[in-house]
Enzyme design. Structure first.
Site, PDB file in Angstrom:
ATOM      1  N   HIS A   1       0.844  -1.199   0.000  1.00 19.17           N
ATOM      2  CA  HIS A   1       0.000   0.000   0.000  1.00 19.17           C
ATOM      3  C   HIS A   1       0.872   1.239   0.000  1.00 19.17           C
ATOM      4  CE1 HIS A   1      -3.260   2.767   1.009  1.00 19.17           C
ATOM      5  NE2 HIS A   1      -4.052   1.809   0.567  1.00 19.17           N
TER       6      HIS A   1
ATOM      7  N   ASP B   1      -7.912  -5.578  -0.184  1.00 18.42           N
ATOM      8  CA  ASP B   1      -8.339  -6.513  -1.231  1.00 18.42           C
ATOM      9  C   ASP B   1      -7.936  -7.959  -0.971  1.00 18.42           C
ATOM     10  OD1 ASP B   1      -9.617  -4.608  -2.793  1.00 18.42           O
ATOM     11  OD2 ASP B   1      -7.746  -3.985  -3.730  1.00 18.42           O
TER      12      ASP B   1
HETATM   13  C1  SDX Z   1      -6.391  -0.486  -3.099  1.00 18.72           C
HETATM   14  O1  SDX Z   1      -4.637   4.041  -2.036  1.00 18.72           O
HETATM   15  C2  SDX Z   1      -5.723   3.534  -1.630  1.00 18.72           C
HETATM   16  O2  SDX Z   1      -6.327   4.014  -0.723  1.00 18.72           O
HETATM   17  C3  SDX Z   1      -6.203   2.291  -2.376  1.00 18.72           C
HETATM   18  C4  SDX Z   1      -7.130   1.398  -1.579  1.00 18.72           C
HETATM   19  C5  SDX Z   1      -8.491   2.092  -1.392  1.00 18.72           C
HETATM   20  O3  SDX Z   1      -9.136   1.890  -0.372  1.00 18.72           O
HETATM   21  O4  SDX Z   1      -8.916   2.777  -2.324  1.00 18.72           O
HETATM   22  O5  SDX Z   1      -6.587   1.085  -0.308  1.00 18.72           O
HETATM   23  C6  SDX Z   1      -7.498   0.099  -2.281  1.00 18.72           C
HETATM   24  O6  SDX Z   1      -6.308  -0.138  -4.228  1.00 18.72           O
HETATM   25  C7  SDX Z   1      -5.445  -1.509  -2.498  1.00 18.72           C
HETATM   26  C8  SDX Z   1      -4.278  -1.880  -3.424  1.00 18.72           C
HETATM   27  C9  SDX Z   1      -4.660  -3.047  -4.313  1.00 18.72           C
HETATM   28  N1  SDX Z   1      -3.537  -3.387  -5.200  1.00 18.72           N
HETATM   29  C10 SDX Z   1      -2.808  -4.487  -5.059  1.00 18.72           C
HETATM   30  O7  SDX Z   1      -2.979  -5.257  -4.135  1.00 18.72           O
HETATM   31  C11 SDX Z   1      -1.800  -4.710  -6.149  1.00 18.72           C
HETATM   32  C12 SDX Z   1      -0.475  -5.150  -5.551  1.00 18.72           C
HETATM   33  N2  SDX Z   1       0.114  -4.049  -4.809  1.00 18.72           N
HETATM   34  C13 SDX Z   1       0.885  -3.147  -5.451  1.00 18.72           C
HETATM   35  O8  SDX Z   1       1.186  -3.179  -6.777  1.00 18.72           O
HETATM   36  C14 SDX Z   1       1.390  -1.938  -4.684  1.00 18.72           C
HETATM   37  O9  SDX Z   1       1.751  -2.306  -3.403  1.00 18.72           O
HETATM   38  C15 SDX Z   1       0.431  -0.729  -4.675  1.00 18.72           C
HETATM   39  C16 SDX Z   1      -0.075  -0.400  -6.067  1.00 18.72           C
HETATM   40  C17 SDX Z   1      -0.763  -1.032  -3.789  1.00 18.72           C
HETATM   41  C18 SDX Z   1       1.205   0.479  -4.114  1.00 18.72           C
HETATM   42  O10 SDX Z   1       2.138   0.915  -5.062  1.00 18.72           O
HETATM   43  P1  SDX Z   1       3.347   1.910  -4.717  1.00 18.72           P
HETATM   44  O11 SDX Z   1       3.064   2.721  -3.535  1.00 18.72           O
HETATM   45  O12 SDX Z   1       3.650   2.635  -5.975  1.00 18.72           O
HETATM   46  O13 SDX Z   1       4.520   0.937  -4.339  1.00 18.72           O
HETATM   47  P2  SDX Z   1       5.572   0.299  -5.349  1.00 18.72           P
HETATM   48  O14 SDX Z   1       4.848  -0.480  -6.380  1.00 18.72           O
HETATM   49  O15 SDX Z   1       6.477   1.401  -5.834  1.00 18.72           O
HETATM   50  O16 SDX Z   1       6.346  -0.691  -4.412  1.00 18.72           O
HETATM   51  C19 SDX Z   1       7.368  -0.254  -3.499  1.00 18.72           C
HETATM   52  C20 SDX Z   1       8.266  -1.448  -3.258  1.00 18.72           C
HETATM   53  C21 SDX Z   1       8.787  -2.064  -4.550  1.00 18.72           C
HETATM   54  O17 SDX Z   1      10.030  -2.695  -4.244  1.00 18.72           O
HETATM   55  P3  SDX Z   1      11.426  -2.045  -4.758  1.00 18.72           P
HETATM   56  O18 SDX Z   1      11.303  -1.903  -6.254  1.00 18.72           O
HETATM   57  O19 SDX Z   1      11.494  -0.688  -4.049  1.00 18.72           O
HETATM   58  O20 SDX Z   1      12.445  -3.007  -4.302  1.00 18.72           O
HETATM   59  O21 SDX Z   1       7.505  -2.508  -2.636  1.00 18.72           O
HETATM   60  C22 SDX Z   1       7.419  -3.638  -3.501  1.00 18.72           C
HETATM   61  C23 SDX Z   1       7.774  -3.115  -4.899  1.00 18.72           C
HETATM   62  O22 SDX Z   1       8.278  -4.113  -5.709  1.00 18.72           O
HETATM   63  N3  SDX Z   1       6.021  -4.091  -3.521  1.00 18.72           N
HETATM   64  C24 SDX Z   1       5.622  -5.331  -3.788  1.00 18.72           C
HETATM   65  C25 SDX Z   1       4.249  -5.333  -3.671  1.00 18.72           C
HETATM   66  N4  SDX Z   1       3.851  -4.087  -3.314  1.00 18.72           N
HETATM   67  C26 SDX Z   1       4.939  -3.346  -3.210  1.00 18.72           C
HETATM   68  N5  SDX Z   1       6.306  -6.420  -4.148  1.00 18.72           N
HETATM   69  C27 SDX Z   1       5.577  -7.537  -4.404  1.00 18.72           C
HETATM   70  N6  SDX Z   1       4.245  -7.614  -4.294  1.00 18.72           N
HETATM   71  C28 SDX Z   1       3.550  -6.510  -3.925  1.00 18.72           C
HETATM   72  N7  SDX Z   1       2.220  -6.545  -3.832  1.00 18.72           N
END
Ligand code: SDX
Length: 386
Positions: A263, A321
């Site tokens: 998140h 989710d």
């Molecule tokens: C919702 O914002 C809200 O309020 C949204 C929400 C709402 O109520 O409306 O809470 C609802 O949308 C929940 C999110 C649902 N999405 C997912 O579950 C998809 C998987 N998660 C992600 O792709 C990610 O964590 C996000 C999209 C939720 C957040 O994206 P960010 O803040 O841009 O974080 P990032 O992708 O830049 O990740 C930062 C680091 C990375 O590692 P490095 O490259 O720095 O080494 O964390 C890692 C990422 O690779 N990472 C993950 C991960 N989430 C973050 N690695 C593996 N699996 C994951 N799910």
């Protein structure tokens, strides 16, 4: 590099774009508040209509206020026959989120008050949208499965009527409470992508329907609300409990994003995920297939956490989710209905934000850092181009 390049925040991370009175997400402590009330209190004690009233009016309703609010919602609990016929003609394999987008645009075309920009008319449109969104998707489900069309019931609350229309069966009080709680938990969440989308569109002074259509599109994405459908797809693709660990290891090794984890704001577990996990634990036990699905989800959660911690990624936890899908599956919802359920709840937040945006509106108009071709290139006529 152009002069403004230092003001560059990819994904607008950490940028405050406006103020709100609606919700506060405490990402460090893992707390969520609507109008100052904790999500735990609201989830335990309130239903959909009370929390919707809170977000639209800023205060919890007294008995008289909730009675008249429910009357307003009930008065809009019908679909125009023309809209029903449009749903009948909609491709059966269309995704319900696309159906929602198309039908909200249709609702705008059917709204006799569309040109009335007064606050009172906008409020009536907001109620109309909140009341009709669930009808659109449940009619679509009736039509695509070839079952009889289930008409809305005026003696049921918002959550119960949704379950009734989806299945044609009277839901149990336990199912209604669980579903009502899930709706409450999804209603608003700070400057999330779909709410921001809604505010960006609202800031152009486009009508409330246009803002909601755009927000539905945003919510459908797999990095946002579309994740819940993908989580259950992932869990269903794992047949046995001993396959969970190798499945996760393969995902981690290929650096694939794990749906339902991570998140932008929460650095600890999403409080909504905790409530949904507990609810799922209590609700699914009676069904052996669901019990196995929940066991897979819990094991998946535990092993994924171990893997992230081992890699030093201490701030990736399950988000809203991850456990919602298990609950929706237990309630008998089709998988492609999970994100629409998010939408029929979040729409309350969207319309409330539309009103906030209009209070002191300034059009959103940020900038891009230009990285294109050299400026002032020599123009060539068609016959000189290679
Ligand atoms: C919702 O914002 C809200 O309020 C949204 C929400 C709402 O109520 O409306 O809470 C609802 O949308 C929940 C999110 C649902 N999405 C997912 O579950 C998809 C998987 N998660 C992600 O792709 C990610 O964590 C996000 C999209 C939720 C957040 O994206 P960010 O803040 O841009 O974080 P990032 O992708 O830049 O990740 C930062 C680091 C990375 O590692 P490095 O490259 O720095 O080494 O964390 C890692 C990422 O690779 N990472 C993950 C991960 N989430 C973050 N690695 C593996 N699996 C994951 N799910």
């Amino acid at each position: 590099m152009p002069a403004n390049s230092e003001n560059y925040f990819p994904g607008l991370e950490g940028v405050n774009v406006d103020t709100t009175r609606l919700s506060f997400v405490d990402g460090q402590k893992g707390n969520l508040f609507y109008c100052g009330y904790s999500i735990e209190d609201l989830a335990e004690h309130c239903n959909f209509a009370e929390v919707a009233y809170l977000l639209l009016h800023g205060e919890l309703p007294n008995q008289q206020q909730i009675d008249s609010f429910q009357e307003e919602l009930l008065a809009e609990r019908y679909l125009d026959p023309h809209l029903k016929s449009i749903i009948t003609l909609t491709p059966k394999d269309g995704h319900p989120m696309a159906v929602l987008q198309a039908l909200v645009a249709q609702l705008a075309m059917h709204d006799k008050e569309i040109a009335d920009r007064s606050l009172e008319a906008k409020r009536r449109k907001a109620i109309r949208i909140i009341a009709k969104l669930p009808l659109v998707v449940t009619y679509f489900e009736n039509v695509r499965t070839g079952m009889r069309t289930v008409e809305p019931r005026m003696d049921l609350g918002h959550a119960a009527n949704y379950l009734w229309m989806l299945t044609g069966e009277e839901p149990t009080p336990e199912a209604v409470k669980v579903f009502d709680t899930a709706l409450t938990l999804h209603m608003d969440h700070g400057c999330n992508n779909s709410t921001f989308t809604c505010r960006v569109v609202s800031s152009t002074e486009a009508d409330i329907y246009s803002a909601v259509v755009a927000a539905i599109g945003s919510l459908s994405g797999p990095l946002h609300g579309g994740a819940n459908e993908r989580v259950i797809h992932m869990l269903e693709s794992i047949e046995e409990l001993d396959e969970v660990e190798p499945f996760i290891d393969a995902k981690v090794a290929s650096k694939e994003k794990i749906m339902g984890f991570g998140h932008r704001v929460y650095k600890v577990m999403d409080p909504r995920a905790k409530i949904l996990r507990d609810l799922a634990g209590k609700f699914v036990v009676a069904d052996p297939e669901m019990d196995k699905c929940l066991k897979k989800a819990n094991l998946f959660y535990k092993i994924t956490e171990e893997r992230f911690q081992a890699k030093g990624k201490m701030d990736i936890w399950p988000n809203v989710d991850f456990f919602s899908g298990v609950l929706y599956k237990a309630l008998g919802l089709p998988r492609d209905f999970f994100t629409p359920v998010f939408a029929i709840s979040r729409v309350v937040g969207w319309v409330a934000h539309h009103f906030e945006q209009m209070e002191d509106n300034r059009i959103y108009r940020p900038r891009f850092i230009y990285e294109g071709a050299e400026l002032g290139r020599k123009f060539k006529k068609m016959d000189k181009r290679t």
